[in-house]
Design a protein around this motif. Structure first.
Motif, PDB file in Angstrom:
ATOM      1  N   GLN A 181       0.822  -1.201   0.000  1.00  0.00           N
ATOM      2  CA  GLN A 181       0.000   0.000   0.000  1.00  0.00           C
ATOM      3  C   GLN A 181       0.860   1.256   0.000  1.00  0.00           C
ATOM      4  N   ARG A 182       1.957   1.229   0.736  1.00  0.00           N
ATOM      5  CA  ARG A 182       2.887   2.357   0.740  1.00  0.00           C
ATOM      6  C   ARG A 182       3.470   2.578  -0.655  1.00  0.00           C
ATOM      7  N   LEU A 183       3.868   1.501  -1.314  1.00  0.00           N
ATOM      8  CA  LEU A 183       4.472   1.623  -2.639  1.00  0.00           C
ATOM      9  C   LEU A 183       3.464   2.086  -3.682  1.00  0.00           C
ATOM     10  N   LEU A 184       2.237   1.564  -3.619  1.00  0.00           N
ATOM     11  CA  LEU A 184       1.238   1.944  -4.609  1.00  0.00           C
ATOM     12  C   LEU A 184       0.865   3.427  -4.509  1.00  0.00           C
ATOM     13  N   LYS A 185       1.030   3.999  -3.331  1.00  0.00           N
ATOM     14  CA  LYS A 185       0.738   5.428  -3.163  1.00  0.00           C
ATOM     15  C   LYS A 185       1.760   6.306  -3.877  1.00  0.00           C
ATOM     16  N   ILE A 186       2.980   5.816  -4.010  1.00  0.00           N
ATOM     17  CA  ILE A 186       4.048   6.672  -4.535  1.00  0.00           C
ATOM     18  C   ILE A 186       4.550   6.247  -5.916  1.00  0.00           C
ATOM     19  N   LEU A 187       4.209   5.040  -6.349  1.00  0.00           N
ATOM     20  CA  LEU A 187       4.625   4.580  -7.671  1.00  0.00           C
ATOM     21  C   LEU A 187       3.621   5.016  -8.729  1.00  0.00           C
ATOM     22  N   TRP A 201      19.367   3.796 -13.968  1.00  0.00           N
ATOM     23  CA  TRP A 201      18.953   4.668 -12.880  1.00  0.00           C
ATOM     24  C   TRP A 201      19.569   6.050 -13.024  1.00  0.00           C
ATOM     25  N   LEU A 202      19.035   6.989 -12.240  1.00  0.00           N
ATOM     26  CA  LEU A 202      19.465   8.379 -12.272  1.00  0.00           C
ATOM     27  C   LEU A 202      20.745   8.530 -11.466  1.00  0.00           C
ATOM     28  N   ARG A 203      21.846   8.777 -12.127  1.00  0.00           N
ATOM     29  CA  ARG A 203      23.128   8.895 -11.437  1.00  0.00           C
ATOM     30  C   ARG A 203      23.276  10.255 -10.772  1.00  0.00           C
ATOM     31  N   ASP A 204      24.404  10.435 -10.064  1.00  0.00           N
ATOM     32  CA  ASP A 204      24.616  11.638  -9.270  1.00  0.00           C
ATOM     33  C   ASP A 204      24.276  12.896 -10.060  1.00  0.00           C
ATOM     34  N   ASN A 205      23.436  13.709  -9.475  1.00  0.00           N
ATOM     35  CA  ASN A 205      23.020  14.959 -10.097  1.00  0.00           C
ATOM     36  C   ASN A 205      22.751  15.946  -8.976  1.00  0.00           C
ATOM     37  N   ALA A 206      23.335  17.120  -9.054  1.00  0.00           N
ATOM     38  CA  ALA A 206      23.221  18.094  -7.975  1.00  0.00           C
ATOM     39  C   ALA A 206      21.778  18.502  -7.718  1.00  0.00           C
ATOM     40  N   GLU A 207      20.898  18.298  -8.707  1.00  0.00           N
ATOM     41  CA  GLU A 207      19.514  18.714  -8.553  1.00  0.00           C
ATOM     42  C   GLU A 207      18.689  17.711  -7.751  1.00  0.00           C
ATOM     43  N   TYR A 208      19.236  16.537  -7.468  1.00  0.00           N
ATOM     44  CA  TYR A 208      18.468  15.496  -6.811  1.00  0.00           C
ATOM     45  C   TYR A 208      19.109  15.095  -5.491  1.00  0.00           C
ATOM     46  N   GLU A 209      18.270  14.940  -4.458  1.00  0.00           N
ATOM     47  CA  GLU A 209      18.720  14.410  -3.184  1.00  0.00           C
ATOM     48  C   GLU A 209      18.930  12.902  -3.321  1.00  0.00           C
ATOM     49  N   LYS A 210      19.703  12.348  -2.391  1.00  0.00           N
ATOM     50  CA  LYS A 210      19.951  10.906  -2.426  1.00  0.00           C
ATOM     51  C   LYS A 210      18.653  10.114  -2.339  1.00  0.00           C
ATOM     52  N   THR A 211      17.721  10.594  -1.497  1.00  0.00           N
ATOM     53  CA  THR A 211      16.470   9.858  -1.349  1.00  0.00           C
ATOM     54  C   THR A 211      15.699   9.820  -2.666  1.00  0.00           C
ATOM     55  N   THR A 212      15.765  10.902  -3.434  1.00  0.00           N
ATOM     56  CA  THR A 212      15.098  10.941  -4.735  1.00  0.00           C
ATOM     57  C   THR A 212      15.760   9.972  -5.698  1.00  0.00           C
ATOM     58  N   ARG A 213      17.082   9.884  -5.647  1.00  0.00           N
ATOM     59  CA  ARG A 213      17.800   8.993  -6.547  1.00  0.00           C
ATOM     60  C   ARG A 213      17.496   7.528  -6.219  1.00  0.00           C
ATOM     61  N   LEU A 214      17.361   7.202  -4.928  1.00  0.00           N
ATOM     62  CA  LEU A 214      17.045   5.820  -4.564  1.00  0.00           C
ATOM     63  C   LEU A 214      15.634   5.464  -5.005  1.00  0.00           C
ATOM     64  N   PHE A 215      14.695   6.379  -4.859  1.00  0.00           N
ATOM     65  CA  PHE A 215      13.337   6.118  -5.317  1.00  0.00           C
ATOM     66  C   PHE A 215      13.302   5.965  -6.832  1.00  0.00           C
ATOM     67  N   ASP A 317       7.211   9.256  10.479  1.00  0.00           N
ATOM     68  CA  ASP A 317       6.293   8.132  10.690  1.00  0.00           C
ATOM     69  C   ASP A 317       7.006   6.794  10.845  1.00  0.00           C
ATOM     70  N   GLY A 318       8.348   6.807  10.846  1.00  0.00           N
ATOM     71  CA  GLY A 318       9.116   5.584  11.046  1.00  0.00           C
ATOM     72  C   GLY A 318       9.470   4.847   9.780  1.00  0.00           C
ATOM     73  N   TRP A 319       8.890   5.222   8.647  1.00  0.00           N
ATOM     74  CA  TRP A 319       9.234   4.606   7.368  1.00  0.00           C
ATOM     75  C   TRP A 319      10.506   5.227   6.821  1.00  0.00           C
ATOM     76  N   PRO A 320      11.222   4.504   5.965  1.00  0.00           N
ATOM     77  CA  PRO A 320      12.381   5.122   5.309  1.00  0.00           C
ATOM     78  C   PRO A 320      11.961   6.414   4.607  1.00  0.00           C
ATOM     79  N   LEU A 321      12.798   7.444   4.746  1.00  0.00           N
ATOM     80  CA  LEU A 321      12.465   8.755   4.193  1.00  0.00           C
ATOM     81  C   LEU A 321      12.214   8.694   2.690  1.00  0.00           C
ATOM     82  N   TRP A 322      12.968   7.839   2.001  1.00  0.00           N
ATOM     83  CA  TRP A 322      12.830   7.781   0.547  1.00  0.00           C
ATOM     84  C   TRP A 322      11.531   7.145   0.083  1.00  0.00           C
ATOM     85  N   LEU A 323      10.796   6.479   1.024  1.00  0.00           N
ATOM     86  CA  LEU A 323       9.494   5.898   0.704  1.00  0.00           C
ATOM     87  C   LEU A 323       8.344   6.749   1.250  1.00  0.00           C
ATOM     88  N   SER A 324       8.645   7.953   1.697  1.00  0.00           N
ATOM     89  CA  SER A 324       7.623   8.818   2.302  1.00  0.00           C
ATOM     90  C   SER A 324       7.169   9.907   1.339  1.00  0.00           C
TER      91      SER A 324
END
Length: 324
Positions: A181-187, A201-215, A317-324
């Motif tokens: 349910q968490r994934l379906l909300k954000i995918l 995947w999206l490699r290092d880019n100054a415009e993106y935070e690490k959490t955005t790159r992992l997502f 909320d205790g979830w990984p930040l990149w999934l929030s």
């Protein structure tokens, strides 16, 4: 032909086989939660097959109306939700092959041909009977099913129950649906990299935070998730890494007449429960959620360790930040 279902849909597989109680419990749980699915699972048990594939041999696919009827009967027994056009739906197929075969066949065209009304946003492989932690992830057909779907650019989750007692799937179903349910909300409804038009995947880019790159890596199939839930779950899902486990005394010689016969079973398991590892989380009654690279180490699309460690950064909320 039925019209396209606007609801997000899950593609299910496993390695225990299409008749296994784990995938049955998950299908019931998904329908009760209002989530549609299409299942392509091995005709027979394929445990520990890893990413084995069937080459140059026809594999029979059969629709399992009998299992679908059982699942729907159980899910809709109390009329909490309705099936069909007014609610979630599911179709179930078996394939005479491995979990990797199931994903290759399904994502290469069989799903589009057989179930155009059920286009998946996410793959879930499991629920496996027995944990898939530490080096188990190398042998596991459950993990292989999720990884194979990721290779094809579909966001994926492997899910396993941390016991071999089949009567304890309730906690694993609850934890799995919580992650789904968490994934379906954000995918996105339509996977952006299915069949990999965007390569990687999206490699290092100054415009993106690490959490955005992992997502972004999850969306594109360059990482996938592995969930392990203990039978006595305390309700907590903990971000983890793969831990240390050693198997001893696995080999046994058997006297069966002429020749030498050996079996692998009855092992002694030795765990090292270091900080943040999947084994340690299970030992504390927590479900472990591990981010795994789809690619081998050194592959051009392999995900660097510093990006994988983003999984340990938590939101309020205790979830990984990149999934929030």
């Amino acid at each position: 032909m039925r019209k396209m279902n606007d609801r997000q849909c899950i593609l299910l597989t496993n390695d225990d086989g299409v008749d296994a109680p784990g995938i049955h419990a998950l299908m019931v749980g998904l329908l009760k939660s209002g989530i549609s699915f299409v299942t392509i699972a091995p005709e027979k048990n394929q445990s520990a097959c890893s990413m084995s594939m069937t080459l140059q041999k026809p594999m029979k696919m059969s629709e399992r109306h009998d299992i679908a009827a059982e699942v729907c009967s159980e899910a809709f027994a109390n009329n909490e939700v309705k099936s069909g056009d007014e609610g979630p739906t599911g179709r179930i197929f078996s394939l005479a092959g491995t979990p990797s075969d199931c994903m290759i066949v399904g994502l290469s065209g069989a799903l589009e041909e057989l179930t155009p009304e059920l286009a998946p946003s996410l793959c879930v492989s499991g629920i496996n009977l027995g944990a898939n932690v530490s080096i188990d992830v190398l042998h596991s057909g459950t993990v292989a099913g999720a990884r194979e779907a990721s290779l094809y650019g579909l966001p994926s989750l492997a899910t396993s129950l941390g016991t071999f007692e089949a009567g304890h799937f309730g906690p694993a179903v609850e934890a799995t649906i919580s992650v789904v349910q968490r994934l379906l909300k954000i995918l996105p409804r339509k996977p952006e990299n299915l069949l990999r038009p965007n390569r990687g995947w999206l490699r290092d880019n100054a415009e993106y935070e690490k959490t955005t790159r992992l997502f972004s890596a999850l969306q594109r199939g360059d990482v996938f998730l592995s969930l392990n839930t203990p039978p006595q779950w305390n309700g907590k899902i903990t971000p983890t890494k793969v831990g240390l486990r050693w198997y001893r005394n696995a080999l046994h010689r058997e006297d069966m007449g002429e020749g030498n016969y050996y079996s692998i079973d009855g092992v002694t398991v030795i765990d090292d429960t270091e900080k943040y590892c999947d084994i340690g989380a299970l030992s504390k009654g927590e479900a472990s959620l591990t981010v795994m690279s789809t690619w081998p180490v050194g592959h051009p699309l392999d995900i660097p360790g510093n990006l994988l460690r983003t999984n340990f950064e938590l939101a309020d909320d205790g979830w990984p930040l990149w999934l929030s």
